[in-house]
Design a protein around this motif. Structure first.
Motif, PDB file in Angstrom:
ATOM      1  N   GLU A  22       8.550  -0.377  -6.817  1.00 20.19           N
ATOM      2  CA  GLU A  22       8.065  -1.755  -6.646  1.00 20.19           C
ATOM      3  C   GLU A  22       6.683  -1.792  -5.997  1.00 20.19           C
ATOM      4  O   GLU A  22       6.176  -2.868  -5.666  1.00 20.19           O
ATOM      5  CB  GLU A  22       9.062  -2.554  -5.806  1.00 20.19           C
ATOM      6  N   GLU A  23       6.091  -0.618  -5.803  1.00 18.05           N
ATOM      7  CA  GLU A  23       4.751  -0.482  -5.223  1.00 18.05           C
ATOM      8  C   GLU A  23       4.657  -1.107  -3.833  1.00 18.05           C
ATOM      9  O   GLU A  23       3.643  -1.697  -3.452  1.00 18.05           O
ATOM     10  CB  GLU A  23       3.695  -1.076  -6.166  1.00 18.05           C
ATOM     11  N   VAL A  24       5.730  -0.953  -3.073  1.00 21.23           N
ATOM     12  CA  VAL A  24       5.745  -1.398  -1.682  1.00 21.23           C
ATOM     13  C   VAL A  24       5.181  -0.268  -0.822  1.00 21.23           C
ATOM     14  O   VAL A  24       5.601   0.884  -0.964  1.00 21.23           O
ATOM     15  CB  VAL A  24       7.181  -1.731  -1.232  1.00 21.23           C
ATOM     16  N   PRO A  25       4.247  -0.541   0.056  1.00 23.65           N
ATOM     17  CA  PRO A  25       3.729   0.521   0.934  1.00 23.65           C
ATOM     18  C   PRO A  25       4.859   1.144   1.749  1.00 23.65           C
ATOM     19  O   PRO A  25       5.597   0.435   2.447  1.00 23.65           O
ATOM     20  CB  PRO A  25       2.728  -0.216   1.834  1.00 23.65           C
ATOM     21  N   VAL A  26       5.007   2.445   1.654  1.00 26.27           N
ATOM     22  CA  VAL A  26       6.138   3.111   2.290  1.00 26.27           C
ATOM     23  C   VAL A  26       5.699   4.451   2.854  1.00 26.27           C
ATOM     24  O   VAL A  26       4.803   5.116   2.323  1.00 26.27           O
ATOM     25  CB  VAL A  26       7.299   3.279   1.277  1.00 26.27           C
TER      26      VAL A  26
END
Length: 274
Positions: A22-26
């Motif tokens: 989901e292209e969430v910064p992680v």
């Protein structure tokens, strides 16, 4: 930025994959970054939950934290709050509700209490049996076509770790889950006999199950588990409470997608049994 503790584990690894999709910064937290087999584009930081001072870099710029029990939650959440973390999703256990006097139940409840006292937003996930627990059978399957366990006909609604991760992802990235306690299960009960058959189908082999006594299983488990954990595990597997055996709608209610079956987990992880 979301920090995932236990990023190389069954749930943490699934959560990491979902957040990346989901292209969430992680950011992935692991004790040994050099040994972690994670995608090259993942930011990996070293740190140990039992040594809060080692987490300063890991928490820098982090808004939300996926946390697993370490026994050191008070110090960990203090460090997280100091760094500006505002939301924690804690992987707890159904034993908090069903077996509060057991070691498993007590330790997880203590972890919950530490997070509750932090003043941060929190969500607790309380799964029962993990489908991935059957990874312990891999050595038996590599040696032959028979898997030996106790309690052959006792069914439990084993949950796909990907579904635990999906609930965690939702609580970490969306509003409306602060203060929620989510008991989690798979979509139906499944016995060890049925699990063995599902793994066999996934890997294209005809496996069979052979029941052993709880006493024999306990002796084998004692080689790598404390005695109190062995006793609690055997009681859970052989004599589950009504709550532990109940199929719950939580996964779909939270994520909007139905919980995945054990057969799906077996197909997803077939390579680990080949």
């Amino acid at each position: 930025m979301i920090l995932v503790a236990g990023a190389t584990g069954n749930v943490g690894g699934e959560l990491l994959r979902q957040l990346r999709a989901e292209e969430v910064p992680v950011r992935a937290l692991t004790r040994n970054p050099g040994l972690a087999s994670l995608p090259a584009d993942v930011e990996v930081v070293g740190g140990d939950l039992t040594t809060p001072d080692s987490l300063v870099k890991a928490f820098s710029g982090v808004d939300a934290l996926f946390l697993m029990m370490s026994g050191n939650e008070v110090a960990v959440v203090e460090e997280a709050a100091r760094a500006g973390v505002r939301r924690i999703v804690l992987l707890s256990s159904v034993a908090v509700e069903t077996r509060p006097e057991s070691l498993i139940g007590r330790l997880h409840r203590e972890a919950e209490q530490a997070v509750e006292a932090s003043g941060l937003e929190w969500t607790f996930l309380r799964p029962g049996q993990f489908a991935s627990n059957t990874r312990a059978w891999a050595s038996q399957i590599s040696e032959g076509d028979v898997v030996r366990t106790p309690f052959a006909r006792v069914g439990l609604p084993a949950i796909h770790p990907g579904d635990i991760a999906a609930v965690a992802r939702t609580a970490l990235t969306q509003e409306g889950h602060a203060g929620a306690v989510y008991p989690l299960s798979g979509p139906r009960s499944i016995t060890p006999v049925e699990q063995v058959a599902a793994i066999g189908e996934a890997i294209g082999r005809k496996l069979r199950h052979e029941e052993i006594t709880a006493e024999r299983a306990g002796k084998e488990m004692a080689a790598y588990m404390p005695a109190e954990i062995v006793a609690a595990t055997l009681e859970f597997l052989g004599d589950p409470t009504v709550t532990e055996a109940r199929v719950l709608p939580t996964v779909e209610a939270v994520t909007g997608k139905p919980a995945r079956t054990f057969a799906r987990w077996a197909r997803d992880n077939a390579d680990g049994f080949r």
